[in-house]
Write a protein that holds these residues in place. Structure first.
Motif, short mmCIF file in Angstrom:
data_model
loop_
_atom_site.label_atom_id
_atom_site.label_comp_id
_atom_site.label_asym_id
_atom_site.label_seq_id
_atom_site.Cartn_x
_atom_site.Cartn_y
_atom_site.Cartn_z
N ARG A 1 10.05 34.33 22.03
CA ARG A 1 9.98 34.66 20.61
C ARG A 1 10.25 33.45 19.72
N LEU A 2 11.17 32.60 20.16
CA LEU A 2 11.44 31.39 19.39
C LEU A 2 10.21 30.49 19.36
N ARG A 3 9.57 30.33 20.49
CA ARG A 3 8.37 29.48 20.56
C ARG A 3 7.26 30.00 19.64
N GLU A 4 7.17 31.30 19.49
CA GLU A 4 6.14 31.87 18.62
C GLU A 4 6.32 31.45 17.17
N VAL A 5 7.55 31.23 16.77
CA VAL A 5 7.82 30.84 15.38
C VAL A 5 7.14 29.53 15.03
#
Length: 280
Positions: A172-176
């Motif tokens: 989810r962090l990478r998606e940001v």
């Protein structure tokens, strides 16, 4: 050859901030504030350009991002404390006035510093996030901006948000990060995997108050850079920014660029900063 970027800790009260710096202390001082979820590495393409122009540019890893400036309590991340960190940093560096630059959350802090310390700030270059009065008004009045800002509530109310963002190899962090280069994403993710780092970064959201929307108008020369493919800041907030600056104001709109302007268009950001420097 690009000027060397050096790492240097700076002590501010009980806290120690990691900084990256270019240029000589005798140059024009410029302080650059990163956003969430980034670090001082977001300015790696901007710093060498500033140094080549004879500036002394300093980019700190801000409160919570520096291991030596990572208190536990949420209230330690109130925005006025983040603003005080900037003035404390500049005092520790021995500078009187300085040019101030910020992106994302760093821009929010920069707007507050510029509005409360106009005698210290020679110019402001804010990237992505407009004056907090314009942003706050857009959140209340513009459905698109309200949708874009909905993640704030999740960040503030979910106690285990850091764990959720870092789960499954930080999916989810990478998606940001959207379209940022993979090596820079890895740099940010690695940093935020440090013990307590992402929790501290999220405390910026948890400690913020509605009073930010009442931030005073800025009275120093200001440039605001917005990109029309920004997933977090819409046109209503961006276009209203000028109303909150009682000084020379320049609005720069980039076409087809995402939220990550300093990383993706560093030479544009550097050129806009230097417009202020060369005018002095």
């Amino acid at each position: 050859m690009d000027p060397a970027i050096t790492s240097s800790p700076v002590r501010v009260g009980d806290l120690t901030f990691d900084t990256v710096q270019v240029g000589e202390p005798g140059g024009v001082p410029i302080v650059l504030l990163h956003g969430f979820p980034a670090t001082s590495a977001s300015w790696s393409g901007v710093l060498p350009v500033l140094a080549e122009a004879g500036c002394w540019a300093v980019a700190p890893d801000q409160r919570g991002y520096s291991p030596g400036a990572r208190p536990d309590a949420v209230e330690q991340y109130a925005t006025d404390r983040l603003a005080d960190d900037v003035i404390g940093l500049v005092d520790a560096l021995g500078a009187s006035t300085f040019h101030l630059v910020g992106h994302d959350w760093g821009a929010s802090v920069a707007w507050l510093v510029a509005s409360t310390h106009p005698d210290r700030v020679a110019s402001l270059t804010a990237v992505s996030v407009p004056h907090l009065g314009s942003y706050g008004r857009a959140v209340h009045e513009d459905p698109e901006q309200r949708r874009m800002s909905a993640y704030y509530a999740e960040f503030r109310r979910t106690p285990d948000m850091a764990e959720l963002l870092l789960a499954d190899d930080a999916r989810r962090l990478r998606e940001v990060y959207g379209d940022l280069p993979g090596d820079l994403v890895e740099t940010y993710v690695r940093h935020l995997r440090e013990p307590g780092a992402l929790h501290a970064a999220l405390h910026w959201y948890r400690a913020m108050s509605g009073a930010l929307g009442a931030t005073q108008k800025v009275t120093v020369p200001t440039t605001y850079i917005w990109s029309d493919a920004d997933a977090f800041i819409g046109p209503v907030a961006a276009h209203g920014c000028a109303e909150f600056v009682d000084a020379d104001f320049r609005y720069v709109e980039l076409e087809g660029v995402s939220h990550w302007v300093p990383e993706l268009r560093p030479h544009v950001v550097a050129a806009e900063i230097l417009r202020h420097v060369t005018r002095d």
